[in-house]
Design a protein around this motif. Sequence first.
Motif, short mmCIF file in Angstrom:
data_model
loop_
_atom_site.label_atom_id
_atom_site.label_comp_id
_atom_site.label_asym_id
_atom_site.label_seq_id
_atom_site.Cartn_x
_atom_site.Cartn_y
_atom_site.Cartn_z
N PRO A 19 -26.43 -30.07 34.16
CA PRO A 19 -26.49 -29.90 32.70
C PRO A 19 -26.09 -28.49 32.25
CG PRO A 19 -28.48 -30.97 33.51
CD PRO A 19 -27.70 -30.53 34.71
N THR A 20 -26.13 -27.53 33.15
CA THR A 20 -25.78 -26.15 32.78
C THR A 20 -24.40 -25.75 33.28
OG1 THR A 20 -26.91 -25.33 34.77
CG2 THR A 20 -28.20 -25.43 32.72
N GLU A 79 -36.82 -24.40 38.29
CA GLU A 79 -38.26 -24.19 38.41
C GLU A 79 -38.81 -23.48 37.18
OE1 GLU A 79 -41.51 -22.24 41.50
OE2 GLU A 79 -39.40 -22.24 42.03
N ALA A 80 -38.10 -22.46 36.72
CA ALA A 80 -38.54 -21.72 35.53
C ALA A 80 -38.55 -22.64 34.30
CB ALA A 80 -37.62 -20.52 35.28
N GLN A 86 -39.60 -27.31 29.64
CA GLN A 86 -38.33 -27.85 29.21
C GLN A 86 -38.02 -29.16 29.94
OE1 GLN A 86 -35.15 -25.01 29.36
NE2 GLN A 86 -36.36 -23.41 28.38
N ASN A 87 -37.24 -30.00 29.26
CA ASN A 87 -36.82 -31.27 29.84
C ASN A 87 -35.73 -31.01 30.87
OD1 ASN A 87 -36.44 -34.01 30.24
ND2 ASN A 87 -35.20 -34.28 28.41
N LEU A 88 -35.94 -31.42 32.10
CA LEU A 88 -34.94 -31.24 33.16
C LEU A 88 -34.05 -32.47 33.20
CD1 LEU A 88 -37.19 -29.72 35.98
CD2 LEU A 88 -35.86 -28.53 34.24
N LEU A 89 -32.79 -32.27 32.88
CA LEU A 89 -31.84 -33.37 32.77
C LEU A 89 -31.13 -33.63 34.10
CD1 LEU A 89 -30.40 -32.39 29.30
CD2 LEU A 89 -32.07 -34.19 29.80
#
Length: 143
Positions: A19-20, A79-80, A86-89
């Motif tokens: 996603p990043t 992890e942060a 936050q939603n991990l996509l």
Amino acid sequence: MPLNGFSVGRDISTNIQTPTGLLPLPGLTKFSAKPETTVKKVKLINGRTKTLIFPDGWAGSFEVERMNGDIDTFFAAQEANYYAGQNLLPSSITETITEADGSTSQYQYTGVILKLDDSGDWAGDETVKQKLSFTAETRIKVA
């Protein structure tokens, strides 16, 4: 480049889209993937057994010789983000294979969740081997 009609390790390339952004693996030494299934046996009244096999996603792994901090940086950010609520996509993986006949096959793993299994052992005169694994919802043929 296939050899004598056989697929070899050099015939594949992978691309991990998170996603990043892209997660490069320049020191990739091994990639594996396998389908996951759920098996259900049905015993009929006549005594015969029928077997049903349901697709249940995919699982796989990467082995990487550490050449930079990209893997560590990605998982530190994951992890942060988790602890920040936050939603991990999910990510996706594209697998491109050069076939023995010169054609190209391409598959995409969707709904990919990446896991850092081993960040590596550091020792004198040794390379640092990292291991990642993944699960995916599906694998689809793209080309």
